[in-house]
Design an enzyme around this catalytic site. Structure first.
Site, mmCIF file in Angstrom:
data_model
loop_
_atom_site.group_PDB
_atom_site.id
_atom_site.type_symbol
_atom_site.label_atom_id
_atom_site.label_comp_id
_atom_site.label_asym_id
_atom_site.label_seq_id
_atom_site.Cartn_x
_atom_site.Cartn_y
_atom_site.Cartn_z
ATOM 1 N N GLU A 67 3.695 -24.030 8.253
ATOM 2 C CA GLU A 67 2.421 -23.912 8.970
ATOM 3 C C GLU A 67 1.325 -24.732 8.286
ATOM 4 O O GLU A 67 0.583 -25.467 8.943
ATOM 5 C CB GLU A 67 1.969 -22.445 9.036
ATOM 6 C CG GLU A 67 2.893 -21.504 9.793
ATOM 7 C CD GLU A 67 3.034 -21.844 11.280
ATOM 8 O OE1 GLU A 67 2.221 -22.633 11.801
ATOM 9 O OE2 GLU A 67 3.981 -21.349 11.917
ATOM 10 N N ASN B 170 -0.405 -28.153 9.801
ATOM 11 C CA ASN B 170 -1.859 -28.260 10.006
ATOM 12 C C ASN B 170 -2.421 -29.539 9.409
ATOM 13 O O ASN B 170 -3.267 -30.195 10.014
ATOM 14 C CB ASN B 170 -2.566 -27.049 9.391
ATOM 15 C CG ASN B 170 -2.521 -25.847 10.315
ATOM 16 O OD1 ASN B 170 -2.091 -25.950 11.464
ATOM 17 N ND2 ASN B 170 -2.957 -24.694 9.812
ATOM 18 N N ARG C 75 -0.208 -26.577 20.338
ATOM 19 C CA ARG C 75 -0.371 -25.625 19.252
ATOM 20 C C ARG C 75 -0.635 -24.230 19.811
ATOM 21 O O ARG C 75 -1.183 -24.102 20.904
ATOM 22 C CB ARG C 75 -1.553 -26.032 18.338
ATOM 23 C CG ARG C 75 -1.517 -27.465 17.831
ATOM 24 C CD ARG C 75 -0.263 -27.816 17.071
ATOM 25 N NE ARG C 75 0.021 -26.876 15.999
ATOM 26 C CZ ARG C 75 1.245 -26.619 15.545
ATOM 27 N NH1 ARG C 75 2.289 -27.215 16.058
ATOM 28 N NH2 ARG C 75 1.421 -25.763 14.574
HETATM 29 N N1 LIG Z 1 -5.685 -28.814 7.321
HETATM 30 C C1 LIG Z 1 -6.570 -28.712 8.363
HETATM 31 N N2 LIG Z 1 -7.470 -29.696 8.573
HETATM 32 C C2 LIG Z 1 -8.351 -29.613 9.603
HETATM 33 N N3 LIG Z 1 -8.392 -28.581 10.476
HETATM 34 C C3 LIG Z 1 -7.512 -27.565 10.315
HETATM 35 C C4 LIG Z 1 -6.556 -27.588 9.258
HETATM 36 N N4 LIG Z 1 -5.831 -26.440 9.346
HETATM 37 C C5 LIG Z 1 -6.302 -25.754 10.395
HETATM 38 N N5 LIG Z 1 -7.326 -26.416 10.992
HETATM 39 C C6 LIG Z 1 -8.117 -25.947 12.167
HETATM 40 O O1 LIG Z 1 -7.890 -24.551 12.326
HETATM 41 C C7 LIG Z 1 -7.345 -24.285 13.609
HETATM 42 C C8 LIG Z 1 -6.419 -23.106 13.585
HETATM 43 O O2 LIG Z 1 -5.275 -23.400 12.794
HETATM 44 P P1 LIG Z 1 -3.936 -22.536 12.965
HETATM 45 O O3 LIG Z 1 -4.272 -21.079 12.923
HETATM 46 O O4 LIG Z 1 -2.963 -22.999 11.977
HETATM 47 O O5 LIG Z 1 -3.418 -22.832 14.432
HETATM 48 P P2 LIG Z 1 -2.909 -24.191 15.123
HETATM 49 O O6 LIG Z 1 -2.387 -25.106 14.064
HETATM 50 O O7 LIG Z 1 -1.841 -23.753 16.034
HETATM 51 O O8 LIG Z 1 -4.075 -24.777 15.833
HETATM 52 C C9 LIG Z 1 -6.726 -25.585 14.047
HETATM 53 O O9 LIG Z 1 -6.584 -25.698 15.442
HETATM 54 C C10 LIG Z 1 -7.694 -26.607 13.455
HETATM 55 O O10 LIG Z 1 -8.844 -26.753 14.252
#
Ligand SMILES: Nc1ncnc2c1ncn2[C@@H]1O[C@H](COP(=O)(O)OP(=O)(O)O)[C@@H](O)[C@H]1O
Ligand SMILES: Nc1ncnc2c1ncn2[C@@H]1O[C@H](COP(=O)(O)OP(=O)(O)O)[C@@H](O)[C@H]1O
Lengths: 101, 147, 147, 101
Positions: free
Chosen positions: C48, C52, C106
């Site tokens: 995960e 991301n 996602r």
């Molecule tokens: N490493 C990252 N860099 C930039 N934005 C991130 C990162 N990790 C998460 N995000 C932001 O947080 C949101 C939620 O992440 P997550 O709960 O993992 O769900 P998903 O990956 O399915 O969107 C993402 O849609 C993104 O906007």
């Protein structure tokens, strides 16, 4: 690395299980020697069927057992050697010194 | 030549790290769709180089080991294993089959196996500064690569 | 607290690297003798965090991803996944279940899964500078640890 | 990630094989959609027995198929879901929205 031994009538079979790298060799060498010393076998077999990986540390282990078996006037045989380990024995030119099945 | 992909790995010279080091490199190489046989060769060569760093470079302390892995055009895998340990005085002698300073626990076949399982092996070393082992292997092109 | 062992990993934000990244961390964690279930949890959480970084941190270019893994006394595994990408404006919102900026591809469940599979999750981020996700998990003590 | 489909009489069975992460999902999503569009099934089954790993990317895939099946007035069922993938569905609270066997 697991060392499972079975001996009867000065025939010793040792089954090795796991990864025979330097880490595994370190852990199993003493057990192997103990098995040989208590059985004092005339014929020893190393069953490699459970060896999932071997590098040159395994060669050192086998050579040590081979040396001891020769001192005892006995023989050593390797059985069920998987392809990856076989390739290491071959590359080391050791396949001729031993019976490998 | 520019790498298409890379992976750098760094860990302590504990023998319990040998296993994951080769698994990590093999996992990275998997994207080249190697044969089972090639995967075995890569794992074995990495295991030899890493074991040397653990056993010979840092005989009486824990030190840092680095593995830098690159993929070049034409399915060429480069693996560089580096330590900052004891170093090798005479590299030519060290590379001879059966030569070892490691006693009964070692076979002296490490470099021989690296050489035979990889296409190219380079060893650079400075006593008391460390050793760098560079290996290259071209992964066979398979029918599926052309699809 | 001093780490008993560590492993640092660095690679490009290519989706083909997702698989080996979780395999490498799981391989490192294997020395804690985790259950199959715990190995699954670790792989999933790493997947995960790495996804991301690939999808959200570097949406339109390749960038660097780092994973620093440490083992502390008491079978505690710490995993720090870092990128130097886009960053997160509102971390609290991002951590909500179902929140996603990733569209139909996602699910918005990444952080929720990391939280539920690990014991502790910390997210630090600076817009345009990058994101650092720190996860901790205590691996269960087993009978064999006492032998 | 491999996608193997079998359909007859508006019953569609799709067997997924491999790692259903973001990389795998990217590669298989189009094939999955194509399978649904050409079968226009009333009942679809996703056979997970070959899924060796799944993360939240797999949830997005399943939700997409579920949404399309609802539009078609059909049903979606998941079978042979391995423990690791099951745990991800459970943690996402999605197990109630679907028939998982
Ligand atoms: N490493 C990252 N860099 C930039 N934005 C991130 C990162 N990790 C998460 N995000 C932001 O947080 C949101 C939620 O992440 P997550 O709960 O993992 O769900 P998903 O990956 O399915 O969107 C993402 O849609 C993104 O906007
Ligand atoms: N990383 C290293 N640091 C210091 N010395 C090394 C290193 N690698 C190899 N050597 C030296 O080269 C010798 C031969 O190495 P090798 O062929 O791998 O066989 P072995 O490891 O079985 O001794 C070693 O015994 C050691 O003296």
């Amino acid at each position: 690395m697991e060392v499972l031994t079975k001996s009867s009538d000065r025939n010793l079979t040792i089954r090795l299980e796991g990864e025979l790298d330097h880490h595994g060799a370190k852990k199993s060498m003493r057990e192997l020697e103990r098995a040989v010393e208590s059985a004092l076998p005339l014929s020893a077999t190393l069953d490699f069927s459970g060896v999932t990986f071997m590098d040159s540390s395994g060669i050192a282990v086998v050579l040590r057992v081979l040396r001891r078996m020769r001192e005892l006037g006995g023989t050593l045989k390797l059985t069920k050697v998987p392809p990856q380990a076989k390739k290491v024995f071959d590359a080391a030119g050791i396949s001729q010194m031993l019976t490998i099945e | 030549m520019k790498a298409e992909n890379y992976m750098n790995l760094e860990f302590l010279s504990k023998s319990s790290n040998e296993s994951f080091a080769r698994v990590a490199v093999a996992g990275f190489a998997a994207q080249l769709d190697p044969t089972l046989d090639e995967i075995g060769d890569i794992k074995t060569a990495v295991s030899e180089a890493v074991t040397n760093a653990i056993v010979h470079a840092y005989p009486d302390r824990l030190g840092k080991i680095s593995i830098k892995t690159k993929i070049y055009e034409g399915k060429v895998l480069e693996i560089v294993v580096r330590d900052w340990g004891r170093g090798i005085e005479n590299i030519e002698q060290a590379r001879q089959p059966l030569f070892t300073t490691g006693g009964e626990e070692r076979s002296g076949m490490g470099f021989t196996i690296m050489e035979s399982f990889m296409d190219k092996l380079t060893v650079r070393s400075t006593p008391e500064r460390g050793t760098t082992v560079t290996m290259r292997k071209k992964i066979s092109v398979r029918l599926s690569d052309r699809l």
